[in-house]
Scaffold this motif. Structure first.
Motif, PDB file in Angstrom:
ATOM      1  N   SER A 116     -41.004 -31.706  49.603  1.00 16.40           N
ATOM      2  CA  SER A 116     -40.418 -32.076  50.881  1.00 16.40           C
ATOM      3  C   SER A 116     -38.924 -32.297  50.701  1.00 16.40           C
ATOM      4  N   PRO A 117     -38.085 -31.632  51.482  1.00 24.30           N
ATOM      5  CA  PRO A 117     -36.631 -31.784  51.326  1.00 24.30           C
ATOM      6  C   PRO A 117     -36.159 -33.219  51.520  1.00 24.30           C
ATOM      7  N   LYS A 118     -36.852 -33.980  52.370  1.00 21.63           N
ATOM      8  CA  LYS A 118     -36.420 -35.341  52.667  1.00 21.63           C
ATOM      9  C   LYS A 118     -37.053 -36.369  51.732  1.00 21.63           C
ATOM     10  N   GLU A 119     -38.345 -36.221  51.465  1.00 24.78           N
ATOM     11  CA  GLU A 119     -39.061 -37.236  50.687  1.00 24.78           C
ATOM     12  C   GLU A 119     -39.090 -36.942  49.201  1.00 24.78           C
ATOM     13  N   ASN A 120     -38.691 -35.711  48.798  1.00 22.58           N
ATOM     14  CA  ASN A 120     -38.700 -35.306  47.394  1.00 22.58           C
ATOM     15  C   ASN A 120     -40.082 -35.493  46.766  1.00 22.58           C
ATOM     16  N   GLU A 121     -41.129 -35.172  47.533  1.00 22.57           N
ATOM     17  CA  GLU A 121     -42.503 -35.232  47.053  1.00 22.57           C
ATOM     18  C   GLU A 121     -43.155 -33.866  47.252  1.00 22.57           C
ATOM     19  N   TRP A 122     -44.140 -33.553  46.402  1.00 22.55           N
ATOM     20  CA  TRP A 122     -44.823 -32.288  46.526  1.00 22.55           C
ATOM     21  C   TRP A 122     -45.569 -32.210  47.849  1.00 22.55           C
ATOM     22  N   ILE A 123     -45.466 -31.054  48.510  1.00 25.97           N
ATOM     23  CA  ILE A 123     -46.235 -30.813  49.726  1.00 25.97           C
ATOM     24  C   ILE A 123     -47.536 -30.149  49.304  1.00 25.97           C
ATOM     25  N   LEU A 124     -48.654 -30.754  49.629  1.00 26.39           N
ATOM     26  CA  LEU A 124     -49.950 -30.325  49.114  1.00 26.39           C
ATOM     27  C   LEU A 124     -50.704 -29.402  50.053  1.00 26.39           C
ATOM     28  N   ASP A 125     -50.342 -29.409  51.320  1.00 22.50           N
ATOM     29  CA  ASP A 125     -51.058 -28.639  52.332  1.00 22.50           C
ATOM     30  C   ASP A 125     -50.237 -27.413  52.710  1.00 22.50           C
ATOM     31  N   PRO A 126     -50.804 -26.196  52.566  1.00 26.49           N
ATOM     32  CA  PRO A 126     -50.036 -24.986  52.884  1.00 26.49           C
ATOM     33  C   PRO A 126     -49.607 -24.890  54.338  1.00 26.49           C
ATOM     34  N   VAL A 127     -50.347 -25.518  55.255  1.00 27.72           N
ATOM     35  CA  VAL A 127     -49.940 -25.513  56.659  1.00 27.72           C
ATOM     36  C   VAL A 127     -48.637 -26.279  56.836  1.00 27.72           C
ATOM     37  N   ILE A 128     -48.524 -27.412  56.167  1.00 24.05           N
ATOM     38  CA  ILE A 128     -47.287 -28.194  56.232  1.00 24.05           C
ATOM     39  C   ILE A 128     -46.141 -27.417  55.585  1.00 24.05           C
ATOM     40  N   ILE A 129     -46.459 -26.705  54.497  1.00 25.50           N
ATOM     41  CA  ILE A 129     -45.434 -25.882  53.846  1.00 25.50           C
ATOM     42  C   ILE A 129     -44.907 -24.825  54.815  1.00 25.50           C
ATOM     43  N   ALA A 130     -45.826 -24.181  55.545  1.00 27.74           N
ATOM     44  CA  ALA A 130     -45.423 -23.160  56.517  1.00 27.74           C
ATOM     45  C   ALA A 130     -44.540 -23.757  57.598  1.00 27.74           C
ATOM     46  N   ASP A 131     -44.867 -24.960  58.039  1.00 26.59           N
ATOM     47  CA  ASP A 131     -44.076 -25.616  59.079  1.00 26.59           C
ATOM     48  C   ASP A 131     -42.680 -25.994  58.580  1.00 26.59           C
ATOM     49  N   VAL A 132     -42.608 -26.457  57.318  1.00 27.14           N
ATOM     50  CA  VAL A 132     -41.337 -26.956  56.782  1.00 27.14           C
ATOM     51  C   VAL A 132     -40.424 -25.811  56.348  1.00 27.14           C
ATOM     52  N   TYR A 133     -40.978 -24.857  55.575  1.00 28.97           N
ATOM     53  CA  TYR A 133     -40.150 -23.814  54.979  1.00 28.97           C
ATOM     54  C   TYR A 133     -40.199 -22.482  55.715  1.00 28.97           C
ATOM     55  N   GLY A 134     -41.156 -22.313  56.633  1.00 26.10           N
ATOM     56  CA  GLY A 134     -41.202 -21.083  57.409  1.00 26.10           C
ATOM     57  C   GLY A 134     -39.899 -20.793  58.125  1.00 26.10           C
ATOM     58  N   PRO A 135     -39.337 -21.763  58.841  1.00 27.14           N
ATOM     59  CA  PRO A 135     -38.061 -21.524  59.534  1.00 27.14           C
ATOM     60  C   PRO A 135     -36.888 -21.252  58.593  1.00 27.14           C
ATOM     61  N   GLU A 136     -37.045 -21.586  57.300  1.00 30.10           N
ATOM     62  CA  GLU A 136     -35.957 -21.373  56.347  1.00 30.10           C
ATOM     63  C   GLU A 136     -35.920 -19.947  55.816  1.00 30.10           C
ATOM     64  N   GLY A 137     -36.950 -19.142  56.152  1.00 32.62           N
ATOM     65  CA  GLY A 137     -36.917 -17.743  55.726  1.00 32.62           C
ATOM     66  C   GLY A 137     -38.074 -17.277  54.877  1.00 32.62           C
ATOM     67  N   LEU A 138     -39.150 -18.058  54.767  1.00 33.23           N
ATOM     68  CA  LEU A 138     -40.317 -17.597  54.020  1.00 33.23           C
ATOM     69  C   LEU A 138     -40.909 -16.361  54.678  1.00 33.23           C
ATOM     70  N   ASP A 139     -41.431 -15.454  53.859  1.00 32.81           N
ATOM     71  CA  ASP A 139     -42.072 -14.246  54.376  1.00 32.81           C
ATOM     72  C   ASP A 139     -43.591 -14.369  54.454  1.00 32.81           C
ATOM     73  N   PHE A 140     -44.185 -15.207  53.600  1.00 29.44           N
ATOM     74  CA  PHE A 140     -45.645 -15.354  53.617  1.00 29.44           C
ATOM     75  C   PHE A 140     -46.060 -16.687  53.006  1.00 29.44           C
ATOM     76  N   VAL A 141     -47.275 -17.111  53.351  1.00 31.01           N
ATOM     77  CA  VAL A 141     -47.906 -18.280  52.739  1.00 31.01           C
ATOM     78  C   VAL A 141     -49.363 -17.916  52.445  1.00 31.01           C
ATOM     79  N   VAL A 142     -49.796 -18.119  51.204  1.00 32.44           N
ATOM     80  CA  VAL A 142     -51.188 -17.906  50.816  1.00 32.44           C
ATOM     81  C   VAL A 142     -51.874 -19.267  50.782  1.00 32.44           C
TER      82      VAL A 142
END
Length: 306
Positions: free
Chosen positions: A235-261
């Motif tokens: 997490s860019p703000k909390e500096n903790e690992w993001i464990l759920d891929p849905v949250i990862i898609a929400d956080v980093y998707g707008p930054e330019g990710l192309d895919f999430v498995v």
């Protein structure tokens, strides 16, 4: 028509379940059935808390199995790798220079093709890796051959009494370990140096290598047929690992990710990091991988990413 036949017309094999109801069963996300298939090495309380906390947002990506949202390919797969055919488009995207998220045997990682220099720079920008963070990028390898290609390899035994570390390491990999080794000349400069395309490069001689023991990760490496560059998803703000891929898609998707498995929620256990560049293997971060007798434990708060 007999009573039995009439009954089958409503409740028999062909008509036992109304068509609409049968469709609803077939469209129910199969991966949810694997929630109870808990790996024996994973500590249950961490998994339970993560599922309860994140499950409402998971409905966003629960159907269909392949989704495109704002250019993001979201692929749900069985965590045991039984449906690896779904990873074919992911491998193709990586070959074309894509940057995305995949599971490992520890936490999720943002990855790209090691041979694509522009993708490596994109990964740095997406993760906002600062020039001072020289230890963020790790090579995810397919085998020891990749390690020998892009590093100078593990120390070997000799007649002067040096322990054959390579033989001991073979019992740890694949597994939840990151080994720091001296980089070879075959490794692209974007991996052995840090910075962005517009900043001044600073040389770095060492690099971390991994061979994760994860079926989905290994399937992607096999389809790509070359190593991946990776960095952990925090997490860019909390500096903790993001464990759920849905949250990862929400956080980093707008930054330019192309895919999430999506292979299920992970647990907050990073890899154990072992520095192999000194006279004795030294643990600089204790993680999921247990300490081996030939490793020297040493407390070190340096935040080396997985």
């Amino acid at each position: 028509m007999s009573l039995e036949a009439k009954a089958l017309g409503h409740t028999g094999v062909a008509g036992a379940i109304p068509l609409s109801f049968r469709r609803s069963i077939s469209s129910f996300p199969p991966r949810l059935l694997f929630r109870s298939a808990f790996p024996p090495q994973v500590h249950r309380p961490f998994q339970t808390l993560a599922v309860v906390k994140r499950s409402p947002k998971r409905l966003k990506y629960s159907s269909p199995r392949f989704t495109k949202k704002d250019g993001l390919l979201y692929v749900q797969v069985d965590q045991l790798g039984s449906d690896s055919w779904k990873l074919d488009p992911v491998a193709e995207l990586l070959k074309e220079g894509a940057v995305g998220v995949i599971p490992t045997d520890t936490v999720y990682a943002i990855v790209c093709d090691l041979s694509c220099h522009s993708a490596i720079e994109r990964l740095r920008r997406i993760k906002e890796i600062e020039p001072s963070k020289a230890s963020c990028i790790i090579i995810i390898c397919r085998s020891f051959h990749d390690i020998d290609t892009y590093t100078t390899g593990f120390p070997r035994g000799n007649s002067q009494g040096l322990t054959d570390i390579f033989r001991a390491v073979k019992h740890c990999l694949p597994g939840p370990y990151t080994f720091i080794l001296a980089a070879s000349k075959q490794l692209p400069k974007q991996c052995t140096r840090y910075g962005t395309a517009t900043s001044k490069y600073a040389s770095r001689k060492n690099v971390g290598v991994r061979i994760p023991d994860d079926s989905v990760c290994q399937a992607i490496l096999e389809k790509l047929d070359r190593p991946l560059i990776s960095t952990s998803v925090k997490s860019p703000k909390e500096n903790e690992w993001i464990l759920d891929p849905v949250i990862i898609a929400d956080v980093y998707g707008p930054e330019g990710l192309d895919f999430v498995v999506d292979a299920g929620v992970r647990v907050a256990y990073p890899s154990t990091v072992v520095d192999m560049t000194e006279s004795a293997p030294r643990i600089i971060r204790q993680g999921k991988g247990p300490k081996q007798p030939w490793m020297i434990a040493e407390d070190d708060d340096s935040a080396l990413d997985d």
